[in-house]
Design a protein around this motif. Structure first.
Motif, short mmCIF file in Angstrom:
data_model
loop_
_atom_site.label_atom_id
_atom_site.label_comp_id
_atom_site.label_asym_id
_atom_site.label_seq_id
_atom_site.Cartn_x
_atom_site.Cartn_y
_atom_site.Cartn_z
N THR A 1 50.06 32.35 39.28
CA THR A 1 50.51 33.72 39.14
C THR A 1 49.33 34.67 38.93
N ASP A 2 49.61 35.96 39.09
CA ASP A 2 48.60 36.97 38.77
C ASP A 2 48.14 36.81 37.32
N ARG A 3 49.08 36.55 36.44
CA ARG A 3 48.73 36.38 35.02
C ARG A 3 47.79 35.19 34.82
N ASP A 4 48.05 34.08 35.51
CA ASP A 4 47.15 32.92 35.42
C ASP A 4 45.72 33.31 35.80
N ILE A 5 45.59 34.06 36.89
CA ILE A 5 44.26 34.46 37.38
C ILE A 5 43.60 35.40 36.37
N GLU A 6 44.37 36.34 35.85
CA GLU A 6 43.83 37.27 34.85
C GLU A 6 43.39 36.54 33.59
N LEU A 7 44.22 35.61 33.12
CA LEU A 7 43.86 34.85 31.91
C LEU A 7 42.64 33.98 32.15
N PHE A 8 42.56 33.35 33.34
CA PHE A 8 41.39 32.52 33.64
C PHE A 8 40.13 33.38 33.68
N PRO B 1 35.41 40.23 41.68
CA PRO B 1 36.52 41.04 42.20
C PRO B 1 37.34 40.35 43.29
N VAL B 2 36.86 39.29 43.90
CA VAL B 2 37.66 38.58 44.90
C VAL B 2 38.91 37.98 44.25
N HIS B 3 38.87 37.81 42.93
CA HIS B 3 40.02 37.29 42.20
C HIS B 3 40.92 38.38 41.65
N GLY C 1 42.04 38.92 51.16
CA GLY C 1 43.00 39.06 50.07
C GLY C 1 42.55 38.28 48.86
N ARG C 2 43.18 38.57 47.74
CA ARG C 2 42.80 37.92 46.47
C ARG C 2 43.05 36.42 46.51
N VAL C 3 42.19 35.70 45.81
CA VAL C 3 42.33 34.25 45.66
C VAL C 3 42.11 33.87 44.21
#
Length: 147
Positions: free
Chosen positions: A28-35, A44-46, A59-61
């Motif tokens: 999820t977006d939240r997983d990526i933000e927390l990581f 910024p690619v994430h 696109g984001r990865v």
């Protein structure tokens, strides 16, 4: 889509070549933000869709190590499980994991050194049955015998 396998421990005396375990996780977006917060990797690619659109990913990865962390979860929770000690891991990133992707992280026993309690595992993560990460891990497995 959660068909995660039981958690716990498989001791070295019960481990056999060919055993497999896996976990499913929707990234999820939240997983990526927390990581990004925990790792301090704010590439910024994430995190920035406009920036990521201009990269080879269009696109984001998710962070590659977030995906690799799912392999760690299988090792630490399922095979061998609780009491395992990670000794090494090789990784090859084969494709992107995007927000919303369902990732299957799987490990398979490919070698066992019973006297040394060492287990070698093939490690693979999939999105839509396509490998996005491959590698090999070496772990020290717990034993039923008291040392």
């Amino acid at each position: 889509m959660l068909d995660n396998m039981p958690r716990g421990t498989i001791v070295i005396e019960e481990i056999e070549i060919g055993m497999k375990r896996h976990v499913w996780k929707e990234v999820t977006d939240r997983d990526i933000e927390l990581f990004a917060e925990v790792s301090t990797d704010r590439n910024p690619v994430h995190l920035d869709e406009d920036y990521a659109q201009e990269t080879i990913f269009a696109g984001r990865v998710a962070h590659g190590m977030l995906t690799a962390g799912l392999i760690s979860a299988v090792i630490g929770e399922q095979l061998p499980g609780h009491g395992s000690i990670y000794m090494g891991q090789s990784l090859r990133f084969l494709g992107p994991v995007r927000p919303g992707d369902h990732v299957k992280a799987e490990v398979e026993v490919i070698d066992v050194d019973y006297p040394k309690r060492r287990v070698t595992l093939s490690t693979t993560a999939y999105v839509n049955e396509k490998p996005v990460l491959q590698g090999e891990a070496t772990v020290l497995a717990p034993s039923a015998k008291l040392d």
